[in-house]
Design a protein around this motif. Structure first.
Motif, mmCIF file in Angstrom:
data_model
loop_
_atom_site.group_PDB
_atom_site.id
_atom_site.type_symbol
_atom_site.label_atom_id
_atom_site.label_comp_id
_atom_site.label_asym_id
_atom_site.label_seq_id
_atom_site.Cartn_x
_atom_site.Cartn_y
_atom_site.Cartn_z
ATOM 1 N N ALA A 1 11.419 4.473 14.584
ATOM 2 C CA ALA A 1 10.362 5.397 15.000
ATOM 3 C C ALA A 1 10.650 6.167 16.285
ATOM 4 N N TYR A 2 11.788 5.908 16.935
ATOM 5 C CA TYR A 2 12.023 6.532 18.243
ATOM 6 C C TYR A 2 12.993 7.707 18.102
ATOM 7 N N LYS A 3 13.055 8.524 19.152
ATOM 8 C CA LYS A 3 13.993 9.647 19.123
ATOM 9 C C LYS A 3 15.326 9.171 19.675
ATOM 10 N N VAL B 1 9.847 -5.494 3.930
ATOM 11 C CA VAL B 1 10.213 -4.083 3.755
ATOM 12 C C VAL B 1 9.024 -3.261 4.240
ATOM 13 N N ALA B 2 9.163 -2.686 5.435
ATOM 14 C CA ALA B 2 8.027 -1.994 6.066
ATOM 15 C C ALA B 2 8.192 -0.488 5.910
ATOM 16 N N THR B 3 7.463 0.074 4.961
ATOM 17 C CA THR B 3 7.601 1.503 4.673
ATOM 18 C C THR B 3 6.400 2.008 3.877
ATOM 19 N N HIS B 4 6.165 3.324 3.968
ATOM 20 C CA HIS B 4 5.151 3.961 3.103
ATOM 21 C C HIS B 4 5.819 4.773 2.020
ATOM 22 N N GLN C 1 5.247 -4.170 3.913
ATOM 23 C CA GLN C 1 4.358 -3.976 5.065
ATOM 24 C C GLN C 1 4.075 -2.486 5.227
ATOM 25 N N MET C 2 2.853 -2.178 5.630
ATOM 26 C CA MET C 2 2.496 -0.792 5.968
ATOM 27 C C MET C 2 1.604 -0.806 7.212
ATOM 28 N N LEU C 3 1.425 0.371 7.776
ATOM 29 C CA LEU C 3 0.600 0.476 8.981
ATOM 30 C C LEU C 3 -0.865 0.677 8.615
ATOM 31 N N ILE D 1 -2.642 4.005 6.971
ATOM 32 C CA ILE D 1 -1.710 4.847 6.203
ATOM 33 C C ILE D 1 -1.587 4.312 4.776
ATOM 34 N N ARG D 2 -1.915 5.146 3.819
ATOM 35 C CA ARG D 2 -1.880 4.803 2.390
ATOM 36 C C ARG D 2 -2.652 3.516 2.051
ATOM 37 N N PRO D 3 -3.908 3.404 2.494
ATOM 38 C CA PRO D 3 -4.662 2.163 2.244
ATOM 39 C C PRO D 3 -4.811 1.828 0.749
ATOM 40 N N ARG E 1 3.374 8.525 18.100
ATOM 41 C CA ARG E 1 4.505 8.298 17.183
ATOM 42 C C ARG E 1 4.065 8.459 15.725
ATOM 43 N N ARG E 2 2.813 8.076 15.442
ATOM 44 C CA ARG E 2 2.309 8.267 14.067
ATOM 45 C C ARG E 2 2.184 9.762 13.765
ATOM 46 N N LEU E 3 1.762 10.552 14.761
ATOM 47 C CA LEU E 3 1.647 11.998 14.543
ATOM 48 C C LEU E 3 3.032 12.610 14.341
HETATM 49 P P1 FDA Z 1 8.661 8.233 6.003
HETATM 50 O O1 FDA Z 1 7.879 8.494 7.237
HETATM 51 O O2 FDA Z 1 10.013 8.814 5.858
HETATM 52 O O3 FDA Z 1 7.765 8.632 4.809
HETATM 53 C C1 FDA Z 1 8.327 8.622 3.506
HETATM 54 C C2 FDA Z 1 7.316 8.972 2.465
HETATM 55 O O4 FDA Z 1 6.222 8.067 2.506
HETATM 56 C C3 FDA Z 1 6.689 10.324 2.642
HETATM 57 O O5 FDA Z 1 7.550 11.331 2.214
HETATM 58 C C4 FDA Z 1 5.479 10.149 1.768
HETATM 59 O O6 FDA Z 1 5.830 10.238 0.431
HETATM 60 C C5 FDA Z 1 5.070 8.732 2.071
HETATM 61 N N1 FDA Z 1 4.038 8.722 3.124
HETATM 62 C C6 FDA Z 1 4.206 8.500 4.434
HETATM 63 N N2 FDA Z 1 3.022 8.564 5.082
HETATM 64 C C7 FDA Z 1 2.105 8.856 4.158
HETATM 65 C C8 FDA Z 1 0.705 9.071 4.188
HETATM 66 N N3 FDA Z 1 0.006 9.016 5.348
HETATM 67 N N4 FDA Z 1 0.090 9.344 3.041
HETATM 68 C C9 FDA Z 1 0.774 9.423 1.873
HETATM 69 N N5 FDA Z 1 2.098 9.238 1.788
HETATM 70 C C10 FDA Z 1 2.748 8.954 2.899
HETATM 71 N N6 FDA Z 1 9.523 1.309 13.901
HETATM 72 C C11 FDA Z 1 10.295 0.855 14.910
HETATM 73 O O7 FDA Z 1 11.130 1.605 15.429
HETATM 74 N N7 FDA Z 1 10.141 -0.430 15.380
HETATM 75 C C12 FDA Z 1 9.248 -1.299 14.812
HETATM 76 O O8 FDA Z 1 9.155 -2.438 15.253
HETATM 77 C C13 FDA Z 1 8.432 -0.823 13.733
HETATM 78 N N8 FDA Z 1 7.506 -1.634 13.141
HETATM 79 C C14 FDA Z 1 6.860 -1.189 12.003
HETATM 80 C C15 FDA Z 1 6.007 -2.048 11.293
HETATM 81 C C16 FDA Z 1 5.438 -1.640 10.113
HETATM 82 C C17 FDA Z 1 4.560 -2.584 9.340
HETATM 83 C C18 FDA Z 1 5.698 -0.319 9.604
HETATM 84 C C19 FDA Z 1 5.122 0.133 8.300
HETATM 85 C C20 FDA Z 1 6.483 0.535 10.326
HETATM 86 C C21 FDA Z 1 7.057 0.130 11.529
HETATM 87 N N9 FDA Z 1 7.856 0.998 12.258
HETATM 88 C C22 FDA Z 1 8.602 0.507 13.298
HETATM 89 C C23 FDA Z 1 7.839 2.458 11.975
HETATM 90 C C24 FDA Z 1 8.964 2.888 11.064
HETATM 91 O O9 FDA Z 1 10.183 2.844 11.751
HETATM 92 C C25 FDA Z 1 8.739 4.324 10.568
HETATM 93 O O10 FDA Z 1 8.717 5.192 11.675
HETATM 94 C C26 FDA Z 1 7.474 4.526 9.782
HETATM 95 O O11 FDA Z 1 7.203 3.427 8.950
HETATM 96 C C27 FDA Z 1 7.585 5.775 8.904
HETATM 97 O O12 FDA Z 1 8.622 5.636 7.978
HETATM 98 P P2 FDA Z 1 8.407 5.364 6.418
HETATM 99 O O13 FDA Z 1 9.376 4.320 6.016
HETATM 100 O O14 FDA Z 1 6.995 5.050 6.142
HETATM 101 O O15 FDA Z 1 8.877 6.671 5.710
#
Ligand code: FDA
Length: 305
Positions: free
Chosen positions: A187-189, A222-225, A250-252, A255-257, A286-288
């Motif tokens: 999540a960082y730059k 696997v923490a992703t949306h 895991q998800m935040l 986001i995508r409840p 960071r979420r924005l």
């Molecule tokens: P990405 O942001 O690339 O999104 C991919 C796709 O997901 C989008 O194209 C869309 O299809 C879908 N999507 C995303 N948001 C959506 C929405 N609001 N509505 C609908 N679809 C949506 N980072 C870090 O550096 N250190 C850490 O310790 C953590 N911890 C952490 C815990 C948990 C539980 C999560 C979920 C995330 C983290 N992160 C993190 C953040 C992580 O590194 C990352 O920045 C975010 O999860 C966003 O990446 P995604 O994998 O979700 O994919």
């Protein structure tokens, strides 16, 4: 344009004056969509509602980049309060924390003291603790401390980021520790010297490290949306007969409840990361940065307040 916005919000996320103002004026601008509240009572209420929907939780008292001992000790006290609440209220929740809020940038002695205080209390109450991964400059130190703590505690895990070139090697180095790892994109730059600049490469590396860690036989969050990554994981576990007890999604929070509930109904462990506390500003920015659609939501929220 998207990259510009991302850089802009990541820049804002580090602004100290705005962080102070945000603390003083409370949850604003739609932040409550992503932050469960400012107090543990508010967080407990949200966690209970999520648990009722079949979702597990990891709760996080927001705070990062703490630069004095008193504040680090107070942050650790908030973690202890959260552990107490999880146990007292019988919540299905773990704890997440950032080591910069425990004194990582101040002294090794302070951060270790606070981490051991938290892990002792958590162990006594059967609570698992995940050490979030922060920016690259803290990565090595975080992993060194994790290794030390993992020898003493079985209730601690950490996070690795797919955007870093080093992560594949880190997974191999950590293998003997049998770690419970959360894998994320990051999540960082970070500069191209240390991290893949291209999103496509990050996604490919994400898949690679999920497979690597799972096939090492270790517990994987696997923490992703991202549906593509979720689908990949589902196929992988089917192909290699990996039981549901060896991984989770895991998800935040916020986001995508609906997708979260769907995955839980499909029989997967789905854990929601629930942040709370007054220091919500950096997390919110960071979420924005991650998603322009979130910005549109916030703009609407600003006009509603
Ligand atoms: P990405 O942001 O690339 O999104 C991919 C796709 O997901 C989008 O194209 C869309 O299809 C879908 N999507 C995303 N948001 C959506 C929405 N609001 N509505 C609908 N679809 C949506 N980072 C870090 O550096 N250190 C850490 O310790 C953590 N911890 C952490 C815990 C948990 C539980 C999560 C979920 C995330 C983290 N992160 C993190 C953040 C992580 O590194 C990352 O920045 C975010 O999860 C966003 O990446 P995604 O994998 O979700 O994919």
């Amino acid at each position: 344009m998207e990259q510009l916005m991302r850089d802009f919000f990541l820049f804002l996320s580090k602004n100290k004056t705005l962080t102070r103002l945000a603390k003083r004026y409370g949850l604003r601008f739609g932040a409550s969509r992503f932050v469960a509240g400012e107090t543990i009572e508010e967080a407990v209420h949200v966690i209970r509602r999520l648990n009722e929907k079949g979702l597990a939780v990891t709760v996080d008292y927001l705070g990062e980049f703490v630069d004095n001992e008193q504040e680090a000790n107070e942050m650790a006290n908030h973690c202890l309060e959260a552990i107490d609440a999880i146990s007292r209220e019988k919540l299905n929740s773990q704890l997440s924390l950032k080591m910069t809020s425990m004194g990582l940038d101040i002294s090794d002695d302070l951060v270790m003291r606070n981490m051991r205080r938290i892990l002792d209390a958590a162990k006594e109450r059967g609570v698992f603790v995940t050490i979030d991964m922060e920016d690259y400059s803290r990565c090595q130190k975080t992993l060194d401390i994790f290794k030390t703590l993992k020898k003493e505690y079985d209730n601690v895990g950490t996070v690795l980021q797919a955007y870093l070139y080093r992560t594949e090697q880190d997974i191999e180095d950590l293998k003997p520790y049998r770690p419970n790892l959360r894998l994320v994109k990051g999540a960082y730059k970070e500069p191209p010297e240390v991290a893949f600049p291209d999103k496509k490469d990050v996604d490919e590396n994400f898949k690679k490290i999920i497979k690597q860690h799972m096939l090492n036989g270790n517990y994987t969050a696997v923490a992703t949306h991202d549906d593509a990554i979720i689908e990949y994981t589902k196929q992988l576990v089917k192909e290699y007969n990996i039981p549901n007890s060896q991984f989770e999604f895991q998800m935040l929070y916020g986001i995508r409840p609906e997708r979260q509930v769907e995955l839980a109904r499909e029989g997967y462990t789905m854990r929601v990361y629930v942040p709370y506390g007054t220091d919500w500003y950096g997390y919110f920015m960071r979420r924005l940065a991650e998603r322009p659609a979130n910005v549109a939501f916030v703009v609407k929220g600003m006009f509603r307040k």
